[in-house]
Design a protein around this motif. Sequence first.
Motif, mmCIF file in Angstrom:
data_model
loop_
_atom_site.group_PDB
_atom_site.id
_atom_site.type_symbol
_atom_site.label_atom_id
_atom_site.label_comp_id
_atom_site.label_asym_id
_atom_site.label_seq_id
_atom_site.Cartn_x
_atom_site.Cartn_y
_atom_site.Cartn_z
ATOM 1 N N UNK A 55 26.378 66.157 55.633
ATOM 2 C CA UNK A 55 26.451 66.795 54.137
ATOM 3 C C UNK A 55 25.071 66.602 53.572
ATOM 4 N N UNK A 56 24.335 65.706 54.072
ATOM 5 C CA UNK A 56 22.954 65.080 53.123
ATOM 6 C C UNK A 56 21.792 65.997 53.236
ATOM 7 N N UNK A 57 21.827 67.249 53.153
ATOM 8 C CA UNK A 57 20.867 68.444 53.317
ATOM 9 C C UNK A 57 21.226 69.036 51.843
ATOM 10 N N UNK A 58 20.011 68.779 50.998
ATOM 11 C CA UNK A 58 20.077 69.502 49.614
ATOM 12 C C UNK A 58 19.106 70.417 49.415
ATOM 13 N N UNK A 59 19.686 71.652 48.722
ATOM 14 C CA UNK A 59 18.577 72.793 48.287
ATOM 15 C C UNK A 59 18.038 72.447 46.935
ATOM 16 N N UNK A 60 18.685 71.633 45.972
ATOM 17 C CA UNK A 60 18.240 71.480 44.606
ATOM 18 C C UNK A 60 19.157 70.504 43.968
ATOM 19 N N UNK A 61 19.056 70.176 42.606
ATOM 20 C CA UNK A 61 19.504 68.907 42.184
ATOM 21 C C UNK A 61 21.153 69.452 42.173
ATOM 22 N N UNK A 62 21.599 70.591 42.023
ATOM 23 C CA UNK A 62 22.990 70.804 41.927
ATOM 24 C C UNK A 62 23.748 70.599 43.218
ATOM 25 N N UNK A 63 23.107 71.127 44.356
ATOM 26 C CA UNK A 63 23.643 70.566 45.689
ATOM 27 C C UNK A 63 23.957 69.224 46.087
ATOM 28 N N UNK A 64 22.695 68.369 45.524
ATOM 29 C CA UNK A 64 23.052 66.928 45.543
ATOM 30 C C UNK A 64 24.258 66.492 44.663
ATOM 31 N N UNK A 65 24.296 66.953 43.486
ATOM 32 C CA UNK A 65 25.262 66.408 42.572
ATOM 33 C C UNK A 65 26.640 66.709 42.935
ATOM 34 N N UNK A 66 26.846 67.879 43.533
ATOM 35 C CA UNK A 66 28.204 68.117 44.278
ATOM 36 C C UNK A 66 28.438 66.954 45.070
ATOM 37 N N UNK A 67 27.980 66.598 45.909
ATOM 38 C CA UNK A 67 28.256 65.601 46.970
ATOM 39 C C UNK A 67 28.436 64.207 46.173
ATOM 40 N N UNK A 68 27.458 63.893 45.437
ATOM 41 C CA UNK A 68 27.416 62.804 44.617
ATOM 42 C C UNK A 68 28.835 62.505 43.750
ATOM 43 N N UNK A 69 29.035 63.463 42.964
ATOM 44 C CA UNK A 69 30.312 63.556 42.569
ATOM 45 C C UNK A 69 31.475 63.338 43.222
ATOM 46 N N UNK A 70 31.458 64.121 44.234
ATOM 47 C CA UNK A 70 32.721 64.211 45.191
ATOM 48 C C UNK A 70 32.740 62.540 45.944
ATOM 49 N N UNK A 71 31.602 62.071 46.299
ATOM 50 C CA UNK A 71 31.709 60.781 46.870
ATOM 51 C C UNK A 71 32.411 59.849 46.047
ATOM 52 N N UNK A 72 32.176 59.816 44.788
ATOM 53 C CA UNK A 72 32.545 58.740 43.786
ATOM 54 C C UNK A 72 34.079 58.706 43.997
ATOM 55 N N UNK A 73 34.942 59.752 44.391
ATOM 56 C CA UNK A 73 36.174 59.482 44.376
ATOM 57 C C UNK A 73 36.799 58.299 45.148
ATOM 58 N N UNK A 74 35.891 57.562 45.946
ATOM 59 C CA UNK A 74 36.405 56.391 46.619
ATOM 60 C C UNK A 74 36.363 55.124 45.882
#
Length: 334
Positions: free
Chosen positions: A47-66
């Motif tokens: 999942x760690x291929x990003x196209x811009x800031x938002x595409x990164x933020x989506x994964x960054x916030x999702x991973x915080x669930x742990x």
Amino acid sequence: MMGFRHVPAAELHLHIEGTLEPELIMELAARNGLTLPFPTLAQLRAQYEFTDLQSFLNLYYANMAVLRTEADFADMTRAYLARASAGGVRHAEIMFDPQAHVVRGVPLAAVVNGIASALAASEQEFGMTTGLIAAFLRDETEEDALEILEQLLAMDAPIIGIGLDSAEVGNPPTKFVRLYDRARAAGLHLIAHAGEEGPPSYVTDALDLLGVERIDHGIRSMEDPALVRRLAAEQVPLTVCPLSNVRLRAVDTLAEHPLPQMLAAGLNVCLNSDDPAYFGGHVDVNFAALETEFGFDADTVATLAGNSIRSSFADGDRKAALLTELQEWRTQQG
Ligand code: ADE
Ligand code: ZN
């Protein structure tokens, strides 16, 4: 040329949630009995291929669930301190995103106490001094930020300042004037992300309307010659994150990164990792990549490290000790 080893430096632009490595995500998910949308390490890593800031933020916030318990926040923070100190970081000013955890039902005290407990042991365990900065999500309302800031102040959270992060474009500094006025009245240091994806006017407004002491990123300032002259004259610290800028496509390649032009313009720039678990490396890896790409000599490396120390909020004695250590490092390079 091989890179210079581990220049002693300060890291001033670091999101502690961005240090959460895929392995630790798996470990915390298991510990907390959570099922992840990407249940294997290989699936997560894909999942760690990003196209811009938002595409990164989506994964960054999702991973915080742990991140659920005080121990989770402490373990994540300790892992960062161990890795950063091994790479030469002697002082770190660490942002966290309180709203991103409170919205998931995690008590603010668990977040703050977990991070703070690891930081409290940092000097003894890792020889690293630290400061904690509460960053507010600029794509949320100012009212929400103010409410969390009041809670942090009421619980006497050991924060030294506030920052502003998350989706920049469309969420200008003008939205957060009251938040920064409140933080200033509380005696806190003030920083903000500006000019990462947003225009140079956001940098100007962060300085003039929010009264920030440092700008996080600021690379798009280079599009405005008058702003560049001002930043140089005022020696406004810019916490630049080259590997982050490449991975979020703010620049196409490292070779096109404006850091050499920023140095040539006399700007007060330093090197930082931003979210090292997502962007390919910690501060030492950023230094090594730039040395390879641009052939930086030891004087340039020492300038960047010196800027980081002088631009930190460490006390005068600590800054002096680190600048002495840096001078010794420079002498050893010949
Ligand atoms: N949150 C974590 N990393 C960020 C970045 N590079 N820009 C904005 N918000 C962030
Ligand atoms: Zn950042």
